[in-house]
Write a protein that holds these residues in place. Structure first.
Motif, PDB file in Angstrom:
ATOM      1  N   ALA A  41      -6.338  -7.638   1.317  1.00 56.05           N
ATOM      2  CA  ALA A  41      -5.843  -6.629   2.017  1.00 56.05           C
ATOM      3  C   ALA A  41      -4.519  -6.076   1.282  1.00 56.05           C
ATOM      4  O   ALA A  41      -4.311  -4.734   1.190  1.00 56.05           O
ATOM      5  CB  ALA A  41      -5.362  -6.777   3.429  1.00 56.05           C
ATOM      6  N   ASN A  42      -3.612  -6.837   0.518  1.00 57.82           N
ATOM      7  CA  ASN A  42      -2.595  -6.630  -0.224  1.00 57.82           C
ATOM      8  C   ASN A  42      -2.871  -5.538  -1.246  1.00 57.82           C
ATOM      9  O   ASN A  42      -2.126  -4.573  -1.505  1.00 57.82           O
ATOM     10  CB  ASN A  42      -1.963  -7.766  -0.727  1.00 57.82           C
ATOM     11  N   VAL A  43      -4.123  -5.693  -1.758  1.00 59.99           N
ATOM     12  CA  VAL A  43      -4.622  -4.798  -2.994  1.00 59.99           C
ATOM     13  C   VAL A  43      -4.524  -3.409  -2.284  1.00 59.99           C
ATOM     14  O   VAL A  43      -4.216  -2.319  -3.000  1.00 59.99           O
ATOM     15  CB  VAL A  43      -5.942  -5.153  -3.409  1.00 59.99           C
ATOM     16  N   VAL A  44      -5.350  -3.233  -1.094  1.00 59.82           N
ATOM     17  CA  VAL A  44      -5.439  -1.978  -0.584  1.00 59.82           C
ATOM     18  C   VAL A  44      -4.096  -1.373  -0.086  1.00 59.82           C
ATOM     19  O   VAL A  44      -3.935  -0.102  -0.381  1.00 59.82           O
ATOM     20  CB  VAL A  44      -6.277  -2.127   0.705  1.00 59.82           C
ATOM     21  N   HIS A  45      -3.310  -2.138   0.268  1.00 59.93           N
ATOM     22  CA  HIS A  45      -1.755  -1.619   0.697  1.00 59.93           C
ATOM     23  C   HIS A  45      -1.388  -0.987  -0.597  1.00 59.93           C
ATOM     24  O   HIS A  45      -0.597  -0.096  -0.452  1.00 59.93           O
ATOM     25  CB  HIS A  45      -0.943  -2.753   1.243  1.00 59.93           C
ATOM     26  N   LYS A  46      -1.398  -1.653  -1.809  1.00 63.66           N
ATOM     27  CA  LYS A  46      -0.956  -1.314  -2.958  1.00 63.66           C
ATOM     28  C   LYS A  46      -1.699   0.144  -3.424  1.00 63.66           C
ATOM     29  O   LYS A  46      -0.862   0.940  -3.755  1.00 63.66           O
ATOM     30  CB  LYS A  46      -1.058  -2.377  -4.194  1.00 63.66           C
ATOM     31  N   TRP A  47      -2.922   0.318  -3.268  1.00 60.76           N
ATOM     32  CA  TRP A  47      -3.411   1.447  -3.472  1.00 60.76           C
ATOM     33  C   TRP A  47      -2.926   2.645  -2.541  1.00 60.76           C
ATOM     34  O   TRP A  47      -2.848   3.630  -2.978  1.00 60.76           O
ATOM     35  CB  TRP A  47      -5.068   1.463  -3.232  1.00 60.76           C
ATOM     36  N   ARG A  48      -2.912   2.248  -1.235  1.00 63.81           N
ATOM     37  CA  ARG A  48      -2.143   3.175  -0.690  1.00 63.81           C
ATOM     38  C   ARG A  48      -0.651   3.731  -1.191  1.00 63.81           C
ATOM     39  O   ARG A  48      -0.318   4.783  -0.910  1.00 63.81           O
ATOM     40  CB  ARG A  48      -1.883   2.737   0.913  1.00 63.81           C
ATOM     41  N   ARG A  49       0.084   2.690  -1.425  1.00 63.49           N
ATOM     42  CA  ARG A  49       1.574   3.352  -1.992  1.00 63.49           C
ATOM     43  C   ARG A  49       1.245   4.039  -3.490  1.00 63.49           C
ATOM     44  O   ARG A  49       2.033   4.955  -3.234  1.00 63.49           O
ATOM     45  CB  ARG A  49       2.214   2.025  -2.359  1.00 63.49           C
ATOM     46  N   GLN A  50       0.394   3.442  -4.079  1.00 69.04           N
ATOM     47  CA  GLN A  50       0.055   4.400  -5.375  1.00 69.04           C
ATOM     48  C   GLN A  50      -0.362   5.929  -4.796  1.00 69.04           C
ATOM     49  O   GLN A  50      -0.129   6.798  -5.729  1.00 69.04           O
ATOM     50  CB  GLN A  50      -0.868   3.499  -6.198  1.00 69.04           C
ATOM     51  N   ALA A  51      -1.020   6.016  -4.103  1.00 64.41           N
ATOM     52  CA  ALA A  51      -1.751   7.178  -3.563  1.00 64.41           C
ATOM     53  C   ALA A  51      -0.807   8.160  -2.783  1.00 64.41           C
ATOM     54  O   ALA A  51      -1.113   9.351  -2.438  1.00 64.41           O
ATOM     55  CB  ALA A  51      -3.038   6.988  -2.665  1.00 64.41           C
ATOM     56  N   GLY A  52       0.615   7.699  -2.631  1.00 65.62           N
ATOM     57  CA  GLY A  52       1.615   8.644  -2.012  1.00 65.62           C
ATOM     58  C   GLY A  52       2.159   8.063  -0.749  1.00 65.62           C
ATOM     59  O   GLY A  52       2.343   8.961  -0.012  1.00 65.62           O
ATOM     60  N   GLY A  53       1.924   6.743  -0.525  1.00 63.05           N
ATOM     61  CA  GLY A  53       2.533   6.116   0.821  1.00 63.05           C
ATOM     62  C   GLY A  53       1.396   5.715   1.638  1.00 63.05           C
ATOM     63  O   GLY A  53       0.257   5.340   1.669  1.00 63.05           O
ATOM     64  N   LEU A 105      -7.449  -1.854   8.417  1.00 64.12           N
ATOM     65  CA  LEU A 105      -7.481  -1.952   7.126  1.00 64.12           C
ATOM     66  C   LEU A 105      -7.995  -3.483   6.281  1.00 64.12           C
ATOM     67  O   LEU A 105      -8.620  -3.680   5.573  1.00 64.12           O
ATOM     68  CB  LEU A 105      -5.993  -1.929   6.512  1.00 64.12           C
ATOM     69  N   ALA A 106      -7.532  -4.497   7.273  1.00 68.11           N
ATOM     70  CA  ALA A 106      -7.653  -5.781   6.805  1.00 68.11           C
ATOM     71  C   ALA A 106      -9.102  -6.177   6.891  1.00 68.11           C
ATOM     72  O   ALA A 106      -9.812  -6.711   6.039  1.00 68.11           O
ATOM     73  CB  ALA A 106      -7.136  -6.805   7.637  1.00 68.11           C
ATOM     74  N   ARG A 107     -10.095  -5.656   7.835  1.00 63.16           N
ATOM     75  CA  ARG A 107     -11.286  -5.866   8.104  1.00 63.16           C
ATOM     76  C   ARG A 107     -12.042  -5.044   7.056  1.00 63.16           C
ATOM     77  O   ARG A 107     -13.217  -5.332   6.280  1.00 63.16           O
ATOM     78  CB  ARG A 107     -11.823  -5.212   9.346  1.00 63.16           C
ATOM     79  N   ILE A 108     -11.705  -3.852   6.567  1.00 64.13           N
ATOM     80  CA  ILE A 108     -12.221  -3.057   5.588  1.00 64.13           C
ATOM     81  C   ILE A 108     -12.183  -3.780   4.293  1.00 64.13           C
ATOM     82  O   ILE A 108     -13.391  -3.902   3.416  1.00 64.13           O
ATOM     83  CB  ILE A 108     -11.782  -1.423   5.645  1.00 64.13           C
ATOM     84  N   ALA A 109     -11.040  -4.114   3.960  1.00 68.29           N
ATOM     85  CA  ALA A 109     -10.690  -4.853   2.528  1.00 68.29           C
ATOM     86  C   ALA A 109     -11.510  -6.194   2.587  1.00 68.29           C
ATOM     87  O   ALA A 109     -12.350  -6.499   1.444  1.00 68.29           O
ATOM     88  CB  ALA A 109      -9.391  -5.220   2.557  1.00 68.29           C
ATOM     89  N   LEU A 110     -11.635  -6.885   3.661  1.00 68.71           N
ATOM     90  CA  LEU A 110     -12.397  -8.115   3.640  1.00 68.71           C
ATOM     91  C   LEU A 110     -14.052  -7.831   3.786  1.00 68.71           C
ATOM     92  O   LEU A 110     -14.732  -8.644   2.956  1.00 68.71           O
ATOM     93  CB  LEU A 110     -12.284  -8.820   5.134  1.00 68.71           C
ATOM     94  N   SER A 111     -14.355  -6.727   4.259  1.00 67.66           N
ATOM     95  CA  SER A 111     -15.768  -6.361   4.072  1.00 67.66           C
ATOM     96  C   SER A 111     -16.406  -6.003   2.718  1.00 67.66           C
ATOM     97  O   SER A 111     -17.287  -5.994   2.340  1.00 67.66           O
ATOM     98  CB  SER A 111     -16.286  -5.165   5.068  1.00 67.66           C
ATOM     99  N   HIS A 112     -15.174  -5.561   2.120  1.00 64.89           N
ATOM    100  CA  HIS A 112     -15.592  -5.268   0.328  1.00 64.89           C
ATOM    101  C   HIS A 112     -15.135  -6.281  -0.545  1.00 64.89           C
ATOM    102  O   HIS A 112     -15.130  -6.145  -1.619  1.00 64.89           O
ATOM    103  CB  HIS A 112     -14.739  -3.887  -0.007  1.00 64.89           C
TER     104      HIS A 112
END
Length: 112
Positions: A42-54, A31-38
């Motif tokens: 990474a905390n933003v992506v974690h937030k998106w995961r929580r919002q998407a249902g965990g 997750l960290a590598r993917i977030a960094l590449s974009h």
């Protein structure tokens, strides 16, 4: 006087978020590598995961995979062989495999 610049929050579309989350769902993805590449924290992506249902979608549980082993090069020893060393003293004991339980009792007593 310098005027303070107001930082604007970046907004990401639902399609972009879904793309990032699907990349994170790939087996072995970081997750960290993917977030960094974009260019995203990474905390933003974690937030998106929580919002998407965990958590990320659960991949199938790993199943048992039988691995064929080559035949043993040496047949199992018919006896239990124990070698005890203490300083210059060495004792070698051979015990019948059929009496393994008695060997274990003897070893427990010896090591007390």
């Amino acid at each position: 006087m310098n005027e303070a610049k107001k930082k604007m929050r970046r907004r990401y579309g639902a399609e972009f978020k879904q793309q990032i989350l699907s990349e994170c769902a790939e087996p072995g993805a970081s997750l960290a590598r993917i977030a960094l590449s974009h260019g995203i924290n990474a905390n933003v992506v974690h937030k998106w995961r929580r919002q998407a249902g965990g958590a990320l979608p659960v991949m199938g549980a790993p199943s048992f995979v039988p691995v064929p082993l080559p035949p043993a090069a040496h047949p199992p020893a018919p006896d239990i062989q124990i070698e005890l060393r203490r300083g210059a003293t060495s004792v070698s004991v051979t015990w019948p495999l059929a009496a393994a339980e008695q060997c274990a009792v003897w070893m427990r007593e010896l090591l007390k």
